[in-house]
Design a protein around this motif. Structure first.
Motif, PDB file in Angstrom:
ATOM      1  N   GLY A  53      -9.299  -1.766  -1.139  1.00 48.77           N
ATOM      2  CA  GLY A  53      -8.433  -2.512  -2.047  1.00 48.77           C
ATOM      3  C   GLY A  53      -8.928  -2.320  -3.468  1.00 48.77           C
ATOM      4  N   MET A  54      -8.045  -2.528  -4.424  1.00 45.72           N
ATOM      5  CA  MET A  54      -8.360  -2.303  -5.836  1.00 45.72           C
ATOM      6  C   MET A  54      -8.316  -3.621  -6.601  1.00 45.72           C
ATOM      7  SD  MET A  54      -9.191   0.391  -7.566  1.00 45.72           S
ATOM      8  CE  MET A  54      -9.631   0.596  -9.300  1.00 45.72           C
ATOM      9  N   SER A 101      -3.330  -4.884  -0.990  1.00 50.21           N
ATOM     10  CA  SER A 101      -2.689  -4.738  -2.299  1.00 50.21           C
ATOM     11  C   SER A 101      -1.605  -5.789  -2.369  1.00 50.21           C
ATOM     12  CB  SER A 101      -2.082  -3.343  -2.472  1.00 50.21           C
ATOM     13  OG  SER A 101      -1.288  -3.290  -3.649  1.00 50.21           O
ATOM     14  N   ASN A 102      -1.730  -6.700  -3.297  1.00 50.65           N
ATOM     15  CA  ASN A 102      -0.746  -7.780  -3.383  1.00 50.65           C
ATOM     16  C   ASN A 102       0.662  -7.220  -3.620  1.00 50.65           C
ATOM     17  OD1 ASN A 102      -0.002 -10.563  -3.440  1.00 50.65           O
ATOM     18  ND2 ASN A 102       0.164 -10.435  -5.664  1.00 50.65           N
ATOM     19  N   SER A 103       0.744  -6.254  -4.515  1.00 50.42           N
ATOM     20  CA  SER A 103       2.045  -5.651  -4.810  1.00 50.42           C
ATOM     21  C   SER A 103       2.442  -4.602  -3.781  1.00 50.42           C
ATOM     22  CB  SER A 103       2.020  -5.000  -6.198  1.00 50.42           C
ATOM     23  OG  SER A 103       1.139  -3.886  -6.194  1.00 50.42           O
ATOM     24  N   GLY A 104       1.445  -4.027  -3.121  1.00 51.47           N
ATOM     25  CA  GLY A 104       1.721  -2.935  -2.192  1.00 51.47           C
ATOM     26  C   GLY A 104       1.965  -1.623  -2.886  1.00 51.47           C
ATOM     27  N   LEU A 123      -3.167   2.193  10.268  1.00 52.30           N
ATOM     28  CA  LEU A 123      -3.246   1.474   9.004  1.00 52.30           C
ATOM     29  C   LEU A 123      -2.675   0.065   9.147  1.00 52.30           C
ATOM     30  CD1 LEU A 123      -3.714   1.398   5.902  1.00 52.30           C
ATOM     31  CD2 LEU A 123      -1.403   2.343   5.647  1.00 52.30           C
ATOM     32  N   ILE A 124      -3.483  -0.918   8.771  1.00 50.10           N
ATOM     33  CA  ILE A 124      -3.033  -2.303   8.676  1.00 50.10           C
ATOM     34  C   ILE A 124      -2.920  -2.624   7.200  1.00 50.10           C
ATOM     35  CG2 ILE A 124      -3.584  -4.721   9.168  1.00 50.10           C
ATOM     36  CD1 ILE A 124      -5.294  -3.732  11.512  1.00 50.10           C
ATOM     37  N   ALA A 125      -1.734  -3.024   6.771  1.00 50.59           N
ATOM     38  CA  ALA A 125      -1.514  -3.369   5.363  1.00 50.59           C
ATOM     39  C   ALA A 125      -1.519  -4.880   5.204  1.00 50.59           C
ATOM     40  CB  ALA A 125      -0.187  -2.808   4.881  1.00 50.59           C
ATOM     41  N   MET A 126      -2.211  -5.359   4.163  1.00 52.33           N
ATOM     42  CA  MET A 126      -2.154  -6.766   3.802  1.00 52.33           C
ATOM     43  C   MET A 126      -1.554  -6.827   2.404  1.00 52.33           C
ATOM     44  SD  MET A 126      -5.134  -9.717   3.590  1.00 52.33           S
ATOM     45  CE  MET A 126      -5.734  -9.399   5.231  1.00 52.33           C
ATOM     46  N   ALA A 135       3.445  -1.237   2.646  1.00 52.08           N
ATOM     47  CA  ALA A 135       4.000  -1.850   3.853  1.00 52.08           C
ATOM     48  C   ALA A 135       4.812  -0.840   4.655  1.00 52.08           C
ATOM     49  CB  ALA A 135       4.856  -3.053   3.486  1.00 52.08           C
ATOM     50  N   GLY A 136       5.549  -0.002   3.941  1.00 50.82           N
ATOM     51  CA  GLY A 136       6.391   0.976   4.622  1.00 50.82           C
ATOM     52  C   GLY A 136       5.613   2.018   5.385  1.00 50.82           C
ATOM     53  N   GLU A 137       4.426   2.359   4.913  1.00 48.75           N
ATOM     54  CA  GLU A 137       3.606   3.388   5.557  1.00 48.75           C
ATOM     55  C   GLU A 137       2.649   2.809   6.605  1.00 48.75           C
ATOM     56  OE1 GLU A 137       3.907   6.620   5.207  1.00 48.75           O
ATOM     57  OE2 GLU A 137       5.550   6.318   3.780  1.00 48.75           O
ATOM     58  N   ALA A 138       2.566   1.500   6.662  1.00 48.28           N
ATOM     59  CA  ALA A 138       1.592   0.867   7.560  1.00 48.28           C
ATOM     60  C   ALA A 138       2.086   0.827   9.000  1.00 48.28           C
ATOM     61  CB  ALA A 138       1.305  -0.551   7.079  1.00 48.28           C
TER      62      ALA A 138
END
Length: 326
Positions: A53-54, A101-104, A123-126, A135-138
C-alpha cells in the motif's frame, strides 16, 4: 484556557470518535462472503501473505502485516515503489497479496498488477471503491468504504484508515481462531518481550532445587530450622521426611507470630508451629500462574511438588521479579 474553548475542543474530539465508531459498526454489518473467501484463500496459501500500500494505506498495511505475522499467518510488507524497482523478486507464485488503496487508483499499487498477474498470484484488494481499477483486477474484494472522514474537510484519511486497520484486525483474528493459534504459539512470536516471558517461562525454570532448598526433617528443633531458613535466604523452610513427603512449611511470617506468643524457640519443635497445608504448585506450570497464586493468597513463596506430592523445589516472588514475569 477558557472553559468554552475547552468544551469546544472536547466536542471536536468526541465527534471524531463517534464518526469512526459509527463507521466500524457499519463495516461490521457489511461483512459478507467476500471476507470468508479472503480467509479461505489465505488458509489455502502455501506461501506468505504480502501486504502492500502507498501513503497512509502503506502505514496501515505495515500494521496489518505485523499483526498477521504475530498471530500465526506468515506475512510481511512490501513497499509498492520499491517493488517496482526489484523487490517484486521477494514475491513468489505461492504467495497471496493484500493490496490497500482507499481510492483503488494509487499509481504505485496499480502498476504492480500486471506483474502479479503474470506470476499467477491471487490478489485481495482492500479499497473503498468497488468500481476502481484495483477492485476490478482483484480476485477478492474487501470493501472498506466509509461515508465520511472524521476530518472536517472530509479530506485527511482518518475514518478510512481506521476502517482498514479494523478490517485487517478482523482478518487476522479470524485466521488466528481458525488455526487454533494459542498462548504458547503467541509467545513463540514474542520471545523478547514481557509477554514472552510470562507465557514461556515455567516454574521449573526458576525454582530452587537440590542444595538450594531450605529443608528440615520433622521433629527438628525450631532454632535449627531457623538456622536453615537463614542460610538459604528464601524466607521459609520446608519440613519433609527422608522420602521427600511434604509435612509442612515455616515462614518468616510464622516466626513473627511465634515470637508474639512468647514461647521458647530453643525448646520448641518445628512440628508444633509449622503450617500443615502449604500452597503448592507443579514444576510444569507457567511461572505466571505461580505469580497469580502468590498475589491471590498474599504469600511470597510456593512449594513445588512432583506428581506424587513430594518436594521438588521452592519458588519465591523475587525469582519471578528477576525473570521479568511481572
Amino acid at each position: 484556557m477558557e472553559k468554552t474553548q475547552s468544551v469546544s475542543r472536547l466536542e471536536t474530539a468526541r465527534e471524531v470518535l463517534h464518526t469512526e465508531a459509527a463507521a466500524l459498526n457499519t463495516l461490521a454489518e457489511r461483512l459478507d462472503g467476500e471476507f470468508l473467501d479472503a480467509v479461505e484463500a489465505i488458509l489455502a496459501c502455501s506461501g506468505r501473505v504480502i501486504v502492500t500500500g502507498m501513503g497512509k494505506s502503506g502505514h496501515v498495511g505495515r500494521k496489518i502485516a505485523a499483526t498477521l505475522a504475530s498471530t500465526g499467518t506468515p506475512a510481511f510488507f512490501v513497499h509498492p515503489a520499491e517493488a517496482a524497482h526489484g523487490d517484486l523478486g521477494m514475491i513468489t507464485g505461492d504467495d497471496i497479496v493484500i493490496a490497500l488503496s482507499n481510492s483503488g487508483e494509487s499509481g504505485e499499487v496499480v502498476s504492480l498488477l500486471p506483474a502479479l498477474k503474470l506470476k499467477g498470484i491471487r490478489l485481495i484488494a482492500m479499497t473503498s471503491r468497488a468500481d476502481s481499477t484495483l477492485a476490478g483486477e482483484a480476485d477478492i474484494l474487501l470493501h472498506s468504504h466509509v461515508e465520511k472522514e472524521a476530518c472536517p474537510l472530509n479530506l485527511a484519511p482518518t475514518t478510512s484508515t481506521t476502517a482498514q486497520i479494523a478490517l485487517g484486525d478482523a482478518l487476522a483474528v479470524t485466521l488466528m481462531e481458525v488455526r487454533g493459534f494459542g498462548k504458547s504459539d503467541f509467545a513463540l512470536s514474542h520471545p523478547g518481550g514481557s509477554l514472552g516471558r510470562r507465557l514461556l517461562v515455567h516454574v521449573r525454570d526458576l525454582m530452587h532445587a537440590g542444595d538450594e532448598l531450605p529443608r528440615v526433617a520433622p521433629g527438628t528443633l525450631l532454632k535449627d530450622a531457623l538456622l536453615e531458613m537463614s542460610q538459604k535466604r528464601l524466607g521459609m523452610v520446608t519440613v519433609c521426611d527422608a522420602a521427600g513427603a511434604l509435612h509442612g512449611i515455616y515462614t518468616d511470617g510464622d516466626l513473627r507470630r511465634t515470637l508474639e506468643r512468647g514461647v521458647d524457640v530453643y525448646r520448641l519443635q518445628i512440628d508444633e508451629v509449622m503450617g500443615r497445608s502449604p500452597r503448592t504448585i507443579a514444576a510444569d506450570k507457567l511461572a505466571a500462574e505461580a505469580g497469580f497464586l502468590m498475589k491471590q493468597h498474599q504469600i511470597t513463596s510456593l512449594v513445588v511438588v512432583d506428581e506424587a506430592g513430594k518436594l521438588a523445589g521452592v519458588l519465591h516472588m523475587h525469582d519471578l521479579l528477576r525473570a521479568g514475569v511481572f
